[in-house]
Scaffold this motif. Sequence first.
Motif, PDB file in Angstrom:
ATOM      1  N   GLY A   1       0.825  -1.199   0.000  1.00 53.78           N
ATOM      2  CA  GLY A   1       0.000   0.000   0.000  1.00 53.78           C
ATOM      3  C   GLY A   1       0.857   1.245   0.000  1.00 53.78           C
ATOM      4  N   SER A   2       0.241   2.362   0.270  1.00 56.02           N
ATOM      5  CA  SER A   2       0.937   3.642   0.164  1.00 56.02           C
ATOM      6  C   SER A   2       1.595   4.102   1.457  1.00 56.02           C
ATOM      7  CB  SER A   2      -0.041   4.716  -0.324  1.00 56.02           C
ATOM      8  OG  SER A   2      -1.114   4.840   0.586  1.00 56.02           O
ATOM      9  N   SER A   3       1.323   3.427   2.570  1.00 58.40           N
ATOM     10  CA  SER A   3       1.875   3.870   3.851  1.00 58.40           C
ATOM     11  C   SER A   3       2.545   2.712   4.600  1.00 58.40           C
ATOM     12  CB  SER A   3       0.763   4.458   4.733  1.00 58.40           C
ATOM     13  OG  SER A   3       1.257   4.733   6.033  1.00 58.40           O
ATOM     14  N   ALA A   4       3.810   2.899   4.938  1.00 58.72           N
ATOM     15  CA  ALA A   4       4.540   1.878   5.696  1.00 58.72           C
ATOM     16  C   ALA A   4       3.981   1.714   7.107  1.00 58.72           C
ATOM     17  CB  ALA A   4       6.024   2.239   5.767  1.00 58.72           C
ATOM     18  N   ASN A   5       3.215   2.693   7.581  1.00 64.00           N
ATOM     19  CA  ASN A   5       2.627   2.617   8.915  1.00 64.00           C
ATOM     20  C   ASN A   5       1.170   2.151   8.901  1.00 64.00           C
ATOM     21  OD1 ASN A   5       4.943   3.514  10.310  1.00 64.00           O
ATOM     22  ND2 ASN A   5       4.511   5.602   9.625  1.00 64.00           N
ATOM     23  N   ASP A   6       0.649   1.842   7.713  1.00 66.65           N
ATOM     24  CA  ASP A   6      -0.721   1.361   7.589  1.00 66.65           C
ATOM     25  C   ASP A   6      -0.808   0.406   6.393  1.00 66.65           C
ATOM     26  OD1 ASP A   6      -3.426   1.005   8.058  1.00 66.65           O
ATOM     27  OD2 ASP A   6      -4.002   2.828   6.973  1.00 66.65           O
ATOM     28  N   LYS A   7      -0.108  -0.724   6.496  1.00 68.33           N
ATOM     29  CA  LYS A   7      -0.037  -1.692   5.407  1.00 68.33           C
ATOM     30  C   LYS A   7      -1.331  -2.494   5.304  1.00 68.33           C
ATOM     31  CE  LYS A   7       4.957  -2.286   5.826  1.00 68.33           C
ATOM     32  NZ  LYS A   7       5.418  -1.829   7.133  1.00 68.33           N
TER      33      LYS A   7
END
Length: 189
Positions: A62-68
């Motif tokens: 996805g686009s965020s390493a903190n919200d996969k």
Amino acid sequence: MGLGNAEYDGLVGLESNWKYLDSGEDLGTSWLASDFDDASWASGNAELGYGDGDEATTVSYGSSANDKHIATYFRHSFNFDSDETQTLPGLLQIRRDDGAVVYLNGEELFRSNMPTGPIDFETTASDVVGGASESNWNDVSLEVDLNPGVNTIAVEIHQFSSTSSDISFDLTLSVLTASDEVFSSENPL
């Protein structure tokens, strides 16, 4: 009781080519069916995943390493050359980080490191998998119901959390047969 000339025949081999969807969307259950149209999905050889550096195919988180994405979906089809449905003893081997649910022709075959009950795209794995355990093979003996013609293995890999650093996936499936001329591991697609 002797097995005669029975041996395990591979239906899905190590490092096979898989179709995959890594968009993080809710697919419901239609994607499990053998006749599901996965033509728009990407494909690549296993090991599939990200974060370890040993992947043959890197999938997106996805686009965020903190919200996969919690779930990533995989499909592989193979031919069973028979005139009738057969139930055979099978051996499934899976490398999964963190959890997995495996389906054959739309029916759940096995789950590993996943909770009981219904599973959806936001269901997290039961426990985190780390270190050497990320490379371990999990072996399961089970009965396999094979249809004549095309059969489809569908697998969903689930993260323990949306901040997990990596996922890994590879799978093999073999069945115990009396003849090695019955099966073809060729992907018909």
